[in-house]
Scaffold this active site. Structure first.
Site, PDB file in Angstrom:
ATOM      1  N   SER A   1       0.834  -1.489  -0.153  1.00 28.86           N
ATOM      2  CA  SER A   1      -0.322   0.049  -0.025  1.00 28.86           C
ATOM      3  C   SER A   1       0.889   1.093  -0.145  1.00 28.86           C
ATOM      4  O   SER A   1       0.657   2.084  -0.422  1.00 28.86           O
ATOM      5  CB  SER A   1      -0.845   0.170   1.585  1.00 28.86           C
TER       6      SER A   1
ATOM      7  N   HIS B   1      -2.965  -2.945  -5.885  1.00 28.00           N
ATOM      8  CA  HIS B   1      -3.443  -2.235  -4.524  1.00 28.00           C
ATOM      9  C   HIS B   1      -4.621  -2.450  -4.370  1.00 28.00           C
ATOM     10  O   HIS B   1      -5.158  -1.593  -5.289  1.00 28.00           O
ATOM     11  CB  HIS B   1      -2.577  -1.090  -3.965  1.00 28.00           C
TER      12      HIS B   1
ATOM     13  N   GLU C   1      -6.315  -0.882  -7.540  1.00 27.56           N
ATOM     14  CA  GLU C   1      -4.893   0.439  -8.336  1.00 27.56           C
ATOM     15  C   GLU C   1      -4.296  -0.648  -9.193  1.00 27.56           C
ATOM     16  O   GLU C   1      -3.538  -1.479  -7.904  1.00 27.56           O
ATOM     17  CB  GLU C   1      -3.917   1.122  -6.947  1.00 27.56           C
TER      18      GLU C   1
ATOM     19  N   ASN D   1      -4.530   6.214  -1.212  1.00 29.58           N
ATOM     20  CA  ASN D   1      -3.812   6.642   0.124  1.00 29.58           C
ATOM     21  C   ASN D   1      -3.010   8.053   0.450  1.00 29.58           C
ATOM     22  O   ASN D   1      -2.387   8.693   1.146  1.00 29.58           O
ATOM     23  CB  ASN D   1      -2.804   5.255   0.460  1.00 29.58           C
TER      24      ASN D   1
END
Length: 313
Positions: free
Chosen positions: A137, A158, A170, A208
C-alpha cells in the site's frame, strides 16, 4: 501464449499464485478461484495458512447463504458452488509452489526489506514469463522490480479491504513495466470483476496519497484545539457527505497502519508538509490503542462498530 476466455475478457493468465494468506491475500485468492482461475495459495506460517483457507470458506458460505435466502440458489446448488471454488485452490506452506504460476501476487508483511528479498528469490526461481504483482500500500514498486531482476514483469496491484467487497484495484505501472505485463494484469483484474485504475509509482498511489494526509490533517486540527474529534467527524459526514469521519476511518484502518505509512513517507520526503506526523497518533499507537483491531483508539469498538468516544485521550 494461449489465451483463455472468461466472462469479462480474454486474459493471458491461467494460474494465479498468492503468497500471504492474511486479510488481503485470502480475498485475492478467493476472487481468482470464484472467476475460474486455478489458484495456489501460500503462507509459510501454517496457522495463518489454515486461517486464510477458513476465511475463504466462511466468506463463500456467507455470500452463498444470501443467494439462498433471496431464492436465487437452492442449498444444494450453493453447496456445489462452494465446493467448486474450493477445488480451484491448492494450499501450500512452500513458496516454491508458486514458481510455475502465470501471475504471482505478493501479500506478505508490509516490510520493504522482506519484500525485496522475496522478489529477489522469485526472480531467480520463477518461470521466465511469470508476472509479479505486489499488493503493497505504500512502498515503491520500482524498487521491488529492481530487486526482482525482472522489472519488466513486476507491477503494483493494490487491492482494498475487504477484497471481496471493495471494487477498486490500483494498478501501479513503473517505467520498467512492459506493455504485455500491464495489459495482462488489467485484463485479469477485470476478469475477477474489479474496477482497475492506473497510477504512476508515487507515494500512496492514488487513494492513500489523498486519504492518509487527510487523516493526518484531521489529527493536526485536533492538536491545535480547533474542534473535538467527534465534532470533526460529524462535520465531515454532515457537511461533506462522507460515510464516516476521519477519526472513525483512522480507527477502522488502524492507527498503527496510518503511523507506519506516514513515517515511511516522512523519512523519504522530510520536507513535505502533507507527510507531517501528528504527535497524538504516535502517542496512541505507543499506548497500544490502534483502533478497531484492538477495540480502542479514538473510539471504543465492538467488532466493526464504534460504540462511543474513548476516554482519557
Amino acid at each position: 501464449m494461449a489465451f483463455r476466455k472468461t466472462a469479462a475478457t480474454f486474459v493471458a493468465i491461467k494460474h494465479v499464485g498468492v503468497v500471504g494468506m492474511g486479510l488481503m491475500g485470502h480475498g485475492i485468492a478467493q476472487l481468482s478461484a470464484m472467476n475460474g482461475f486455478k489458484v495456489t495459495a501460500v503462507d509459510i506460517d501454517k496457522a495463518q495458512l489454515e486461517k486464510g483457507m477458513k476465511m475463504i470458506q466462511d466468506s463463500l458460505a456467507g455470500g452463498l447463504k444470501k443467494e439462498v435466502v433471496k431464492g436465487k440458489l437452492t442449498e444444494a446448488a450453493a453447496k456445489d458452488q462452494a465446493a467448486k471454488v474450493m477445488s480451484q485452490i491448492t494450499s501450500s506452506g512452500d513458496v516454491a509452489a508458486v514458481h510455475q504460476c502465470d501471475l504471482i501476487v505478493e501479500a506478505i508483511v508490509e516490510n520493504l526489506d522482506i519484500k525485496k528479498k522475496f522478489f529477489a528469490e522469485l526472480g531467480q526461481k520463477s518461470k521466465k514469463d511469470a508476472i509479479f504483482g505486489s499488493n503493497t500500500s505504500s512502498f515503491p514498486i520500482t524498487q521491488l522490480g529492481e530487486a526482482s531482476g525482472r522489472g519488466d514483469k513486476l507491477i503494483g496491484l493494490h487491492f482494498f479491504n475487504p477484497v471481496q467487497v471493495m471494487q477498486l484495484v490500483e494498478i501501479i505501472r513503473t517505467p520498467l513495466t512492459s506493455d504485455d505485463t500491464f495489459k495482462s494484469t488489467v485484463d485479469w483484474s477485470k476478469a475477477i470483476k474489479k474496477e482497475p485504475v492506473t497510477c504512476g509509482d508515487t507515494p500512496g498511489f492514488i487513494v492513500n496519497r489523498l486519504l492518509v494526509p487527510y487523516l493526518g490533517q484531521a489529527l493536526l486540527m485536533l492538536e491545535r484545539g480547533v474542534a473535538s474529534f467527534p465534532d470533526i467527524d460529524v462535520a465531515m459526514m454532515a457537511g461533506a457527505n462522507m460515510p464516516m469521519g476521519p477519526f472513525v476511518l483512522a480507527d477502522y484502518v488502524g492507527l498503527d497502519t496510518c503511523l507506519s505509512i506516514l513515517e515511511g513517507w516522512n523519512k523519504r520526503f522530510p520536507n513535505e508538509p502533507a507527510f507531517q506526523i501528528p504527535a497524538t497518533l504516535g502517542k496512541l499507537v505507543k499506548a497500544g490503542k490502534t483502533g478497531r483491531k484492538c477495540g480502542s483508539g479514538f473510539y471504543n469498538w465492538a467488532g466493526d462498530k464504534p460504540t462511543g468516544p474513548a476516554k482519557n485521550l
